[in-house]
Write an enzyme that holds these catalytic residues in place. Sequence first.
Site, short mmCIF file in Angstrom:
data_model
loop_
_atom_site.label_atom_id
_atom_site.label_comp_id
_atom_site.label_asym_id
_atom_site.label_seq_id
_atom_site.Cartn_x
_atom_site.Cartn_y
_atom_site.Cartn_z
N SER A 30 -30.19 -16.29 18.50
CA SER A 30 -30.02 -14.97 18.01
C SER A 30 -31.32 -14.38 17.25
CB SER A 30 -28.62 -14.91 17.04
OG SER A 30 -29.26 -15.49 15.66
N HIS A 31 -31.04 -13.10 17.33
CA HIS A 31 -32.18 -12.36 16.65
C HIS A 31 -32.78 -12.87 15.51
CE1 HIS A 31 -35.03 -9.12 16.14
NE2 HIS A 31 -34.51 -8.58 15.11
N LEU A 32 -31.59 -13.15 14.46
CA LEU A 32 -31.61 -13.47 13.03
C LEU A 32 -32.17 -14.88 13.06
CD1 LEU A 32 -31.69 -12.40 10.26
CD2 LEU A 32 -29.41 -13.62 10.16
N LEU A 35 -35.96 -14.84 13.91
CA LEU A 35 -36.94 -14.28 12.81
C LEU A 35 -36.99 -15.15 11.65
CD1 LEU A 35 -35.25 -10.37 12.37
CD2 LEU A 35 -37.77 -11.35 13.12
#
Length: 103
Positions: A30-32, A35
């Site tokens: 996932s993007h989070l 990051l």
Amino acid sequence: MLVVRSLSPALAPLLPELSGMVAETGSVLSHLAVLAREYGVPTVVGVPGAPDRFPPGTRLRVDGGTGAVEQVAAPAAPGERPAGPAAQEQPGAMTAAGKEAAA
């Protein structure tokens, strides 16, 4: 330390201040989670009932390399000192190196 039901991109601004993150649902892709890896924040996803099992103030050790989440101490009741070690290890998916902090 942040314990959530799911990974949301809206949490991204919190990453620089976090020592770790645990999510009940989500994906290591996932993007989070991506990051979090970039910020060096150990993140474990797929921990059943994480927000219920680890209420605010619970001291956790999160190892993003192995996916382990260990409860180091239970949260203290109002007016009480923090409890001693109460280890509960729950493997999940992982994203970054391990750290320890309160939820």
